[in-house]
Design a protein around this motif. Sequence first.
Motif, PDB file in Angstrom:
ATOM      1  N   ALA A 225       0.840  -1.208   0.000  1.00  0.00           N
ATOM      2  CA  ALA A 225       0.000   0.000   0.000  1.00  0.00           C
ATOM      3  C   ALA A 225       0.875   1.259   0.000  1.00  0.00           C
ATOM      4  CB  ALA A 225      -0.934  -0.008   1.217  1.00  0.00           C
ATOM      5  N   CYS A 226       1.884   1.277   0.862  1.00  0.00           N
ATOM      6  CA  CYS A 226       2.753   2.469   0.952  1.00  0.00           C
ATOM      7  C   CYS A 226       3.563   2.642  -0.333  1.00  0.00           C
ATOM      8  CB  CYS A 226       3.698   2.345   2.144  1.00  0.00           C
ATOM      9  SG  CYS A 226       2.860   2.342   3.746  1.00  0.00           S
ATOM     10  N   GLY A 227       4.081   1.553  -0.876  1.00  0.00           N
ATOM     11  CA  GLY A 227       4.863   1.624  -2.117  1.00  0.00           C
ATOM     12  C   GLY A 227       3.994   2.100  -3.274  1.00  0.00           C
ATOM     13  N   THR A 228       2.742   1.673  -3.291  1.00  0.00           N
ATOM     14  CA  THR A 228       1.838   2.100  -4.362  1.00  0.00           C
ATOM     15  C   THR A 228       1.605   3.611  -4.288  1.00  0.00           C
ATOM     16  OG1 THR A 228       0.827  -0.074  -4.390  1.00  0.00           O
ATOM     17  CG2 THR A 228      -0.441   1.694  -5.388  1.00  0.00           C
ATOM     18  N   VAL A 229       1.493   4.127  -3.080  1.00  0.00           N
ATOM     19  CA  VAL A 229       1.368   5.588  -2.927  1.00  0.00           C
ATOM     20  C   VAL A 229       2.608   6.280  -3.498  1.00  0.00           C
ATOM     21  CG1 VAL A 229       1.216   7.473  -1.240  1.00  0.00           C
ATOM     22  CG2 VAL A 229      -0.158   5.394  -0.917  1.00  0.00           C
ATOM     23  N   LEU A 230       3.777   5.754  -3.164  1.00  0.00           N
ATOM     24  CA  LEU A 230       5.031   6.331  -3.686  1.00  0.00           C
ATOM     25  C   LEU A 230       5.044   6.353  -5.212  1.00  0.00           C
ATOM     26  CD1 LEU A 230       8.077   7.212  -3.225  1.00  0.00           C
ATOM     27  CD2 LEU A 230       8.633   4.782  -3.312  1.00  0.00           C
ATOM     28  N   GLY A 231       4.484   5.295  -5.805  1.00  0.00           N
ATOM     29  CA  GLY A 231       4.490   5.205  -7.262  1.00  0.00           C
ATOM     30  C   GLY A 231       3.479   6.128  -7.924  1.00  0.00           C
ATOM     31  N   ARG A 232       2.479   6.595  -7.154  1.00  0.00           N
ATOM     32  CA  ARG A 232       1.399   7.366  -7.787  1.00  0.00           C
ATOM     33  C   ARG A 232       1.445   8.862  -7.550  1.00  0.00           C
ATOM     34  NH1 ARG A 232      -3.906   3.461  -7.046  1.00  0.00           N
ATOM     35  NH2 ARG A 232      -2.914   1.622  -7.926  1.00  0.00           N
ATOM     36  N   VAL A 233       2.094   9.303  -6.478  1.00  0.00           N
ATOM     37  CA  VAL A 233       2.098  10.750  -6.202  1.00  0.00           C
ATOM     38  C   VAL A 233       3.521  11.233  -5.935  1.00  0.00           C
ATOM     39  CG1 VAL A 233      -0.249  10.720  -5.236  1.00  0.00           C
ATOM     40  CG2 VAL A 233       1.715  10.502  -3.696  1.00  0.00           C
ATOM     41  N   GLY A 234       3.708  12.538  -6.003  1.00  0.00           N
ATOM     42  CA  GLY A 234       5.037  13.112  -5.785  1.00  0.00           C
ATOM     43  C   GLY A 234       5.356  13.210  -4.299  1.00  0.00           C
ATOM     44  N   MET A 235       6.609  13.053  -3.974  1.00  0.00           N
ATOM     45  CA  MET A 235       7.066  13.156  -2.590  1.00  0.00           C
ATOM     46  C   MET A 235       7.625  14.561  -2.343  1.00  0.00           C
ATOM     47  SD  MET A 235       6.569  10.115  -1.077  1.00  0.00           S
ATOM     48  CE  MET A 235       4.978   9.895  -1.837  1.00  0.00           C
ATOM     49  N   ALA A 236       7.947  14.873  -1.095  1.00  0.00           N
ATOM     50  CA  ALA A 236       8.390  16.234  -0.768  1.00  0.00           C
ATOM     51  C   ALA A 236       9.571  16.195   0.211  1.00  0.00           C
ATOM     52  CB  ALA A 236       7.212  17.033  -0.246  1.00  0.00           C
ATOM     53  N   LEU A 237       9.536  17.081   1.221  1.00  0.00           N
ATOM     54  CA  LEU A 237      10.693  17.318   2.092  1.00  0.00           C
ATOM     55  C   LEU A 237      11.377  16.042   2.583  1.00  0.00           C
ATOM     56  CD1 LEU A 237      12.468  19.222   3.865  1.00  0.00           C
ATOM     57  CD2 LEU A 237      10.718  19.004   5.639  1.00  0.00           C
ATOM     58  N   HIS A 238      10.587  15.120   3.128  1.00  0.00           N
ATOM     59  CA  HIS A 238      11.219  13.950   3.757  1.00  0.00           C
ATOM     60  C   HIS A 238      12.071  13.163   2.761  1.00  0.00           C
ATOM     61  CE1 HIS A 238      11.989  10.406   6.058  1.00  0.00           C
ATOM     62  NE2 HIS A 238      11.549   9.712   5.024  1.00  0.00           N
ATOM     63  N   HIS A 239      11.483  12.827   1.605  1.00  0.00           N
ATOM     64  CA  HIS A 239      12.237  12.041   0.626  1.00  0.00           C
ATOM     65  C   HIS A 239      13.425  12.833   0.078  1.00  0.00           C
ATOM     66  CE1 HIS A 239       8.939   9.233   0.969  1.00  0.00           C
ATOM     67  NE2 HIS A 239       9.648   8.344   0.285  1.00  0.00           N
ATOM     68  N   LYS A 240      13.218  14.138  -0.083  1.00  0.00           N
ATOM     69  CA  LYS A 240      14.309  14.985  -0.578  1.00  0.00           C
ATOM     70  C   LYS A 240      15.478  14.971   0.424  1.00  0.00           C
ATOM     71  CE  LYS A 240      15.745  18.076  -3.564  1.00  0.00           C
ATOM     72  NZ  LYS A 240      15.875  17.849  -4.982  1.00  0.00           N
ATOM     73  N   LEU A 241      15.161  15.106   1.712  1.00  0.00           N
ATOM     74  CA  LEU A 241      16.216  15.086   2.731  1.00  0.00           C
ATOM     75  C   LEU A 241      16.964  13.752   2.710  1.00  0.00           C
ATOM     76  CD1 LEU A 241      14.590  16.610   5.976  1.00  0.00           C
ATOM     77  CD2 LEU A 241      16.409  17.613   4.577  1.00  0.00           C
ATOM     78  N   CYS A 242      16.206  12.657   2.664  1.00  0.00           N
ATOM     79  CA  CYS A 242      16.851  11.332   2.678  1.00  0.00           C
ATOM     80  C   CYS A 242      17.730  11.153   1.454  1.00  0.00           C
ATOM     81  CB  CYS A 242      15.798  10.221   2.717  1.00  0.00           C
ATOM     82  SG  CYS A 242      14.900  10.178   4.265  1.00  0.00           S
ATOM     83  N   HIS A 243      17.221  11.607   0.307  1.00  0.00           N
ATOM     84  CA  HIS A 243      17.946  11.429  -0.945  1.00  0.00           C
ATOM     85  C   HIS A 243      19.245  12.248  -0.930  1.00  0.00           C
ATOM     86  CE1 HIS A 243      17.942  10.429  -5.274  1.00  0.00           C
ATOM     87  NE2 HIS A 243      18.502  11.601  -5.426  1.00  0.00           N
ATOM     88  N   THR A 244      19.128  13.531  -0.564  1.00  0.00           N
ATOM     89  CA  THR A 244      20.318  14.390  -0.662  1.00  0.00           C
ATOM     90  C   THR A 244      21.310  14.090   0.472  1.00  0.00           C
ATOM     91  OG1 THR A 244      19.144  16.126   0.534  1.00  0.00           O
ATOM     92  CG2 THR A 244      19.193  16.313  -1.852  1.00  0.00           C
ATOM     93  N   ILE A 245      20.804  13.992   1.688  1.00  0.00           N
ATOM     94  CA  ILE A 245      21.734  13.805   2.809  1.00  0.00           C
ATOM     95  C   ILE A 245      22.259  12.371   2.815  1.00  0.00           C
ATOM     96  CG2 ILE A 245      21.953  13.890   5.319  1.00  0.00           C
ATOM     97  CD1 ILE A 245      19.920  16.134   5.254  1.00  0.00           C
ATOM     98  N   GLY A 246      21.345  11.414   2.600  1.00  0.00           N
ATOM     99  CA  GLY A 246      21.766  10.008   2.557  1.00  0.00           C
ATOM    100  C   GLY A 246      22.829   9.801   1.493  1.00  0.00           C
ATOM    101  N   GLY A 247      22.585  10.384   0.305  1.00  0.00           N
ATOM    102  CA  GLY A 247      23.526  10.214  -0.804  1.00  0.00           C
ATOM    103  C   GLY A 247      24.848  10.931  -0.542  1.00  0.00           C
ATOM    104  N   SER A 248      24.776  12.177  -0.066  1.00  0.00           N
ATOM    105  CA  SER A 248      26.003  12.970   0.105  1.00  0.00           C
ATOM    106  C   SER A 248      26.902  12.427   1.208  1.00  0.00           C
ATOM    107  CB  SER A 248      25.662  14.419   0.437  1.00  0.00           C
ATOM    108  OG  SER A 248      24.826  14.944  -0.550  1.00  0.00           O
TER     109      SER A 248
END
Length: 354
Positions: A225-248
């Motif tokens: 259910a949660c993954g399907t939500v991820l696939g259907r709508v855009g994400m915001a601050l939380h995912h952006k933080l994880c992506h940029t900080i996690g990656g860097s």
Amino acid sequence: MNTQAHPLAHQRVRFGTGLRHEVGAEMDLLGCARAIVLSTPQQSDMALDVAATLGDRAGGVFSGATMHTPIDVTEDALQHAVTVKADCIVAIGGGSTTGLGKALSFRMNIPHICVPTTYAGSEATPILGQTENGIKTTFSDPGILPSVVLYDPQLVTSLPADLTVTSALNAMAHAVEGLYAKDRNDETTRLAIQGLEDFNGSLTRVLEDPGSLAAREATLRGAWACGTVLGRVGMALHHKLCHTIGGSFDLPHAQTHAILLPHATAFNEAAVPDLLAPVAKIFGGDQSGMALWGFARDMGAPLALKEIGLEESDLDRAAEIATRNPYWNPREIDRAGIRALLQNAWSGDAPGTC
Ligand code: NAD
């Protein structure tokens, strides 16, 4: 080439104990004759077990999947897949293996049967993140969505308690951000709430009895259910933080999600309390960020970025990186606010409203 490989927004999803042994039947339905079976090195036994049930329809096993889908690994696997004349991909594992399965299936235009063993939710999205020369890029295409997903609760019984909890919080983050997504709709909101309820109802049971197939299946339903939500709508601050900080800073994926989620939620709650109200209702209390923080703490999740390798001296740079490129968020992003959020998340303190 199999023209059933990329059915637009169509995916066959099944839940059930022992389903990993039905990969052959799914290959029959897809009209496929030869699979390459993928896993990480740590999960090669699971891949070999499934390959054994396929007999000579298993063209080979490639157990080199790794985090963030590095292009050179994809190219090795591709060579292997072409050599054995694979006409479908079978990926058994978490988001790392699913990522490799997506990359191969997309490049080869052949179906992907995905057998998830974590709650990351990648199997439910048409999104692929790949890494080349240390830089991660992400793109989306309907052809990336796996054709078939087989959720077998027996496979998640081996997920250690710490990864069970952090992976669940990783999944829950998709649902929480789905609640305030700009392009949300009634169906994605319903799925987000359902996914959060599934984890709230099952995670304690799984930790008390990791072998409980009923509880594990409930967590997998939550992951879907949660993954399907991820696939259907855009994400915001939380995912952006994880992506940029996690990656860097090369932080572990699921743990980073687990630690940041309560803080990003509290930050956005100041702007959209009504949209986040279901979170507080499900996890208790009247503040969503605090409710998630309490849930994470009670489940034994790591609470502090300092526990997973981020130095306090990195926080200024982390705030700078996270606010460098503008993106949509329900609350305006300001550097001071994000710096304060990160300080709390670094120390492991309860989230403030920054
Ligand atoms: P992972 O797949 O890297 O797995 C972490 C470790 O746990 C690995 O060593 C793996 O072999 C092991 N493991 C997995 N399942 C196990 C099990 N049942 N028993 C024992 N060990 C097991 O971690 P993940 O958190 O599932 O996935 C992270 C990756 O997925 C990241 O690269 C992330 O960017 C990506 N991801 C992509 C999407 C998307 O939509 N594209 C969504 C979520 C995550």
